[in-house]
Design a protein around this motif. Structure first.
Motif, PDB file in Angstrom:
ATOM      1  N   ALA A   9     -48.511 -11.651 -33.481  1.00  0.00           N
ATOM      2  CA  ALA A   9     -49.241 -12.286 -32.376  1.00  0.00           C
ATOM      3  C   ALA A   9     -48.800 -11.690 -31.039  1.00  0.00           C
ATOM      4  O   ALA A   9     -49.633 -11.456 -30.150  1.00  0.00           O
ATOM      5  N   ARG A  10     -47.519 -11.435 -30.893  1.00  0.00           N
ATOM      6  CA  ARG A  10     -47.035 -10.785 -29.665  1.00  0.00           C
ATOM      7  C   ARG A  10     -47.627  -9.391 -29.535  1.00  0.00           C
ATOM      8  O   ARG A  10     -47.983  -8.955 -28.442  1.00  0.00           O
ATOM      9  N   LEU A 124     -55.520 -18.154 -25.786  1.00  0.00           N
ATOM     10  CA  LEU A 124     -54.106 -18.331 -26.125  1.00  0.00           C
ATOM     11  C   LEU A 124     -53.758 -19.813 -26.235  1.00  0.00           C
ATOM     12  O   LEU A 124     -53.057 -20.234 -27.158  1.00  0.00           O
ATOM     13  N   GLU A 125     -54.273 -20.606 -25.302  1.00  0.00           N
ATOM     14  CA  GLU A 125     -54.038 -22.057 -25.344  1.00  0.00           C
ATOM     15  C   GLU A 125     -54.666 -22.674 -26.602  1.00  0.00           C
ATOM     16  O   GLU A 125     -54.046 -23.494 -27.286  1.00  0.00           O
ATOM     17  N   LEU A 126     -55.888 -22.278 -26.912  1.00  0.00           N
ATOM     18  CA  LEU A 126     -56.566 -22.810 -28.090  1.00  0.00           C
ATOM     19  C   LEU A 126     -55.893 -22.374 -29.382  1.00  0.00           C
ATOM     20  O   LEU A 126     -55.918 -23.103 -30.375  1.00  0.00           O
ATOM     21  N   SER A 127     -55.273 -21.199 -29.376  1.00  0.00           N
ATOM     22  CA  SER A 127     -54.539 -20.771 -30.569  1.00  0.00           C
ATOM     23  C   SER A 127     -53.341 -21.684 -30.808  1.00  0.00           C
ATOM     24  O   SER A 127     -53.015 -21.992 -31.958  1.00  0.00           O
ATOM     25  N   GLY A 142     -53.688 -14.812 -36.918  1.00  0.00           N
ATOM     26  CA  GLY A 142     -54.793 -15.619 -37.449  1.00  0.00           C
ATOM     27  C   GLY A 142     -55.131 -16.796 -36.544  1.00  0.00           C
ATOM     28  O   GLY A 142     -56.301 -17.109 -36.328  1.00  0.00           O
ATOM     29  N   HIS A 143     -54.104 -17.432 -35.992  1.00  0.00           N
ATOM     30  CA  HIS A 143     -54.339 -18.528 -35.050  1.00  0.00           C
ATOM     31  C   HIS A 143     -55.018 -18.014 -33.778  1.00  0.00           C
ATOM     32  O   HIS A 143     -55.839 -18.705 -33.179  1.00  0.00           O
ATOM     33  N   LEU A 144     -54.672 -16.786 -33.380  1.00  0.00           N
ATOM     34  CA  LEU A 144     -55.333 -16.201 -32.211  1.00  0.00           C
ATOM     35  C   LEU A 144     -56.824 -16.018 -32.468  1.00  0.00           C
ATOM     36  O   LEU A 144     -57.644 -16.287 -31.588  1.00  0.00           O
ATOM     37  N   VAL A 145     -57.184 -15.574 -33.678  1.00  0.00           N
ATOM     38  CA  VAL A 145     -58.615 -15.434 -34.005  1.00  0.00           C
ATOM     39  C   VAL A 145     -59.285 -16.804 -34.003  1.00  0.00           C
ATOM     40  O   VAL A 145     -60.393 -16.954 -33.471  1.00  0.00           O
ATOM     41  N   GLY A 147     -58.440 -19.329 -32.223  1.00  0.00           N
ATOM     42  CA  GLY A 147     -58.583 -19.672 -30.806  1.00  0.00           C
ATOM     43  C   GLY A 147     -59.754 -18.937 -30.177  1.00  0.00           C
ATOM     44  O   GLY A 147     -60.511 -19.498 -29.382  1.00  0.00           O
ATOM     45  N   LEU A 148     -59.941 -17.685 -30.551  1.00  0.00           N
ATOM     46  CA  LEU A 148     -61.049 -16.879 -30.059  1.00  0.00           C
ATOM     47  C   LEU A 148     -62.381 -17.481 -30.498  1.00  0.00           C
ATOM     48  O   LEU A 148     -63.321 -17.602 -29.710  1.00  0.00           O
ATOM     49  N   LEU A 149     -62.453 -17.894 -31.767  1.00  0.00           N
ATOM     50  CA  LEU A 149     -63.676 -18.501 -32.279  1.00  0.00           C
ATOM     51  C   LEU A 149     -63.941 -19.843 -31.611  1.00  0.00           C
ATOM     52  O   LEU A 149     -65.091 -20.175 -31.302  1.00  0.00           O
ATOM     53  N   ARG A 150     -62.890 -20.606 -31.398  1.00  0.00           N
ATOM     54  CA  ARG A 150     -63.043 -21.925 -30.783  1.00  0.00           C
ATOM     55  C   ARG A 150     -63.477 -21.817 -29.321  1.00  0.00           C
ATOM     56  O   ARG A 150     -64.270 -22.628 -28.842  1.00  0.00           O
ATOM     57  N   GLU A 151     -62.984 -20.795 -28.612  1.00  0.00           N
ATOM     58  CA  GLU A 151     -63.378 -20.599 -27.207  1.00  0.00           C
ATOM     59  C   GLU A 151     -64.872 -20.321 -27.132  1.00  0.00           C
ATOM     60  O   GLU A 151     -65.583 -20.930 -26.352  1.00  0.00           O
ATOM     61  N   GLY A 152     -65.351 -19.389 -27.932  1.00  0.00           N
ATOM     62  CA  GLY A 152     -66.769 -19.187 -28.178  1.00  0.00           C
ATOM     63  C   GLY A 152     -67.673 -18.770 -27.036  1.00  0.00           C
ATOM     64  O   GLY A 152     -68.884 -18.721 -27.218  1.00  0.00           O
ATOM     65  N   GLN A 153     -67.145 -18.459 -25.856  1.00  0.00           N
ATOM     66  CA  GLN A 153     -68.015 -18.137 -24.726  1.00  0.00           C
ATOM     67  C   GLN A 153     -67.799 -16.742 -24.148  1.00  0.00           C
ATOM     68  O   GLN A 153     -68.626 -16.255 -23.407  1.00  0.00           O
ATOM     69  N   GLY A 154     -66.697 -16.100 -24.461  1.00  0.00           N
ATOM     70  CA  GLY A 154     -66.378 -14.804 -23.873  1.00  0.00           C
ATOM     71  C   GLY A 154     -67.159 -13.665 -24.498  1.00  0.00           C
ATOM     72  O   GLY A 154     -67.991 -13.856 -25.395  1.00  0.00           O
ATOM     73  N   LEU A 155     -66.853 -12.459 -24.014  1.00  0.00           N
ATOM     74  CA  LEU A 155     -67.539 -11.278 -24.526  1.00  0.00           C
ATOM     75  C   LEU A 155     -67.240 -11.059 -26.005  1.00  0.00           C
ATOM     76  O   LEU A 155     -68.114 -10.614 -26.751  1.00  0.00           O
TER      77      LEU A 155
END
Length: 180
Positions: A9-10, A124-127, A142-145, A147-155
């Motif tokens: 993750a780092r 990062l917060e959502l992860s 995996g948690h970062l992904v 978080g990325l899916l949960r954010e759902g608004q970025g590019l």
């Protein structure tokens, strides 16, 4: 929060900075996190690849949306101008970032750090929230992904959508992987 990150993750955070620099973007966005995840050789990256995500194709999609080094350089190269040589000469004379215009989102601090966008910070917060919800002690790639899916608004989310990725299936597969 970063003390909870696993080495992978780092590495995503470090690689996201590299991706932003390589594309000559003045920020680290969700798209750079996705590109960084695709550079890893982890089970999470394998899941992403199974869903049709490859680094180079995603990088092309990001560049198409935001621009980046190669498209402008190619156009100038057809005119006989080597943009990399011009940039190198300017930076050798005037210092790193000499051609980066103030106010155009290309500013870095003296350490070379590229700032994270609010959406990338939210990922990062959502992860962390995903990690806690799964009762895990460490934040993994995996948690970062997730978080990325949960954010759902970025590019990154737009690229996933445009590439036809089945987001619920990807999320379910990642959760299974993280639960094992």
């Amino acid at each position: 929060m970063f003390e909870r990150f696993t080495p992978d993750a780092r590495q995503v955070v470090v690689l996201a900075q590299e991706e932003a620099r390589a594309l000559r973007h003045g920020h680290v966005g969700t798209e750079h996190l996705l590109l960084a995840l695709l550079r890893l050789d982890t089970p999470t990256a394998t899941v992403l690849r199974r869903h049709g995500l490859e680094h180079d194709a995603v990088a092309e999609a990001v560049t198409a949306h935001l621009g980046g080094g190669d498209l402008d350089a190619e156009a100038l190269r057809t005119l006989g101008i080597d943009l990399d040589a011009v940039r190198d000469a300017a930076e050798a004379t005037f210092g790193p970032g000499a051609l980066d215009a103030p106010g155009r989102g290309r500013q870095r601090d003296d350490s070379g750090h590229v700032p994270f966008t609010s959406r990338a910070r939210k990922v990062l917060e959502l992860s962390l929230r995903e990690t806690l919800a799964m009762r895990s002690k460490r934040i993994t790639d995996g948690h970062l992904v997730l978080g990325l899916l949960r954010e759902g608004q970025g590019l990154a989310a737009k690229v996933l959508h445009d590439r036809g990725v089945d987001l619920p299936a990807l999320r379910a597969e990642l959760r299974l992987l993280l639960d094992s």
